[in-house]
Write an enzyme that holds these catalytic residues in place. Structure first.
Site, PDB file in Angstrom:
ATOM      1  N   TYR A 133      -0.885  -0.587  -0.142  1.00 14.18           N
ATOM      2  CA  TYR A 133      -0.668  -1.087   1.217  1.00 14.18           C
ATOM      3  C   TYR A 133      -0.334  -2.582   1.174  1.00 14.18           C
ATOM      4  CZ  TYR A 133      -3.518   3.135   1.793  1.00 14.18           C
ATOM      5  OH  TYR A 133      -4.062   4.400   1.677  1.00 14.18           O
ATOM      6  N   HIS A 134       0.585  -2.947   0.271  1.00 13.10           N
ATOM      7  CA  HIS A 134       0.974  -4.344   0.095  1.00 13.10           C
ATOM      8  C   HIS A 134       2.477  -4.533   0.310  1.00 13.10           C
ATOM      9  CE1 HIS A 134      -2.646  -4.841  -2.893  1.00 13.10           C
ATOM     10  NE2 HIS A 134      -3.035  -4.763  -1.624  1.00 13.10           N
ATOM     11  N   PRO A 135       3.009  -4.206   1.478  1.00  8.07           N
ATOM     12  CA  PRO A 135       4.445  -4.379   1.701  1.00  8.07           C
ATOM     13  C   PRO A 135       4.810  -5.856   1.833  1.00  8.07           C
ATOM     14  CG  PRO A 135       3.385  -3.760   3.749  1.00  8.07           C
ATOM     15  CD  PRO A 135       2.318  -3.695   2.689  1.00  8.07           C
TER      16      PRO A 135
END
Length: 552
Positions: free
Chosen positions: A465-467
């Site tokens: 969840y690191h865009p």
């Protein structure tokens, strides 16, 4: 109130920018957030992290995909739709990144984004429980705690790493990142320490700051090539709000490019397909998207050796009661209390793999997260080569953007993940694990060949969840924003969030996003940048590299 600045998004960056700008009483600020209040025990209690992640009330519910290199699978992408943004729902893991990340940004023409110029802002934002020094801050709003890591499986993870030839670094956010470590967390006095709690709440009493929550921004208002305001939708009614200085987007790596495109800022050819008139050509909006792809490795162990033994019905009652009364005990932990940054190959100067260890095993059953006796660690790529994009599904601002990361488009990414599985097995094969190690649940010992492990990775790949990177900062003409976050194709507009990262950092993103917000806030206020740090950091000599196995 007449506004000087409008900030879109009260998340990891937006809360900081709003708080810092409102320190000047002559400046009037409007902060707009699509979500509602973060005052919930599900958010405040660190151990309630799984419930915060799964909550439809606090999240956008986005998915990426179909992913072309994963047989068309879609992947959940947790993003906070709440005051505090993703800092209100994430795993609270505090990792800054590798100094080489920021020196890499500087090498591409962003001179004042090298580590020496970023470190002072990391120090400014934090109060570290281990005390201040040349790397760590002692009086900032974000309280950072060192995890206790008292469970015996945490110790086995660290000792096993040492037996495999790796070192345990005393502070992976200090001189040396590489190695195994006791984790650090955005937790203080037993509470999740989000940017809402640290920055925004203390600023809410200021007369020059107004916050509009549960308010969706449908587009940005442009006149003569400049941003002059926003159009909002509140209780089904549309309203245009103007500002005199700047519109500042802090909406994140998905929603910031979406808002730009909805407003006519992007690739004219793509906008035309949705009937949107081009107001400013910026062909890289939504491009360069990356994330940290990874997989979970899971092992069984005896019931009494796993943290699950403390999370039965009686244990959960004890956890909740103790946390409510004292803010201590397991309720005050995110459970990610040890981790590692390691290399799977010796031709990279940075740790290309991150591990986050849990002394239990979790899986989803009937839509619910279930814990079983065992241990697991999440393993992801720190610097993937694959790139994706954010684009519009339609001109309707209520439609989620189309998100495709193109995971594993690069063959090297797949190879690195397979090598990471083999490295994880090597860690778990050490004597420190002999009394705890049970059956390998995932990928399972029947998966031994490269083809087997490639199949496991493709079938189980998720993200951290690191865009980032979808509105890239750069010195070149194609970059969306300049070194101060100013949108190049539109006047009076900035972006301050993970979307402007030129490359994803070797770490969880929250700390770096907060540092960027502090740094750009100074530029907005016209302040001189903090003096560059003189602290040196660890770099492994190329000549002595041995797949990351160097003790120091």
């Amino acid at each position: 109130m007449k506004y000087d600045y409008i900030i879109v998004g009260a998340g990891s960056a937006g809360c900081i920018v709003a708080a810092r700008l409102s320190e000047d009483p002559s400046i009037n600020i409007l902060l707009v957030e699509a979500g509602g209040s973060d005052r919930s025990p599900v958010i405040a209690m660190p151990a309630a992290l799984p419930f915060a992640y799964q909550s439809k009330r606090f999240g956008w519910g986005y998915q990426s995909g179909p992913e072309p290199h994963l047989d068309g699978r879609t992947i959940d992408e947790k993003r906070g739709r709440v005051i505090g943004g993703t800092s209100s729902i994430n795993a609270m893991i505090y990792n800054r990144g590798n100094p080489l990340d920021f020196d890499g940004w500087a090498s591409e023409g962003l001179d004042d984004w090298d580590y020496a110029h970023c470190l002072p802002y990391f120090r400014k934002m934090e109060t570290f429980s281990g005390g201040a020094d040349e790397f760590r801050g002692g009086d900032g709003p974000m309280h950072i705690s060192r995890c206790k890591a008292e469970h015996k499986l945490y110790d086995a993870f660290l000792r096993g790493g040492e037996q495999a030839g790796f070192s345990v670094t005393p502070d992976h956010n200090g001189y040396k990142q590489e190695g195994l470590h006791v984790a650090q967390a955005f937790i203080h006095n037993g509470l999740r320490w989000s940017t809402s709690r640290a920055y925004l709440r203390p600023a809410l009493g200021r007369k020059n700051l107004e916050v509009k929550s549960k308010t969706t921004v449908s587009r940005l208002i442009l006149e003569n090539g400049a941003a002059v305001g926003i159009e909002i939708s509140e209780n089904g009614q549309k309203e245009v709000i103007h500002c005199d200085r700047e519109v500042i987007l802090c909406a994140g790596a998905f929603n910031s490019p979406q808002l730009l495109m909805l407003s006519g800022i992007g690739n004219p050819d793509e906008l035309r397909q949705h009937g949107i008139d081009s107001k400013a050509e910026a062909r890289q909006v939504g491009k360069n998207l990356e994330n940290h792809p990874g997989v979970n490795l899971q092992y069984a162990t005896n019931y009494e050796d796993s943290l699950v033994s403390e999370l039965n019905l009686l244990g959960r009652a004890k956890l909740g009661t103790q946390w409510i009364l004292t803010k201590e005990g397991l309720g005050a932990s995110n459970f990610f209390e040890t981790g590692a940054f390691l290399k799977t190959r010796d031709d990279v100067p940075f740790p290309n793999m991150q591990f986050e260890f849990l002394p239990l095993t979790r899986y989803v059953k009937d839509g619910k997260l279930v814990a079983i006796p065992g241990f697991q660690f999440w393993m992801d790529l720190s610097r993937p080569e694959s790139r994706g994009s954010v684009s519009l599904r339609s001109a309707n601002p209520n439609d989620a953007p189309s998100i495709v990361f193109n995971h594993l488009a690069s063959r090297q990414d797949l190879k690195d993940l397979v090598d990471g599985v083999r490295l994880a097995r090597e860690l778990i094969s050490q004597p420190a694990w002999d009394r705890y190690r049970g059956k390998e649940l995932a990928p399972g010992l029947d998966a031994q060949s490269d083809a087997d492990l490639e199949g496991f990775v493709k079938a189980n790949l998720g993200t951290s969840y690191h865009p980032s990177g979808s509105c890239r900062m750069g010195a070149d003409d194609e970059a969306v924003v300049d070194s101060e976050g100013r949108v190049k194709s539109v006047r009076r507009m900035r972006i301050v969030d993970a979307s402007i990262m030129p490359r994803c950092v070797t770490a969880n993103l929250s700390a770096s996003i907060m540092m960027m917000a502090e740094k750009i806030s100074d530029r907005i206020l016209g302040k001189a940048s903090l003096p560059a740090s003189q602290a040196s950091y660890y770099v492994q000599p190329r000549a002595s590299a041995d797949a990351g196995r160097r003790k120091s």
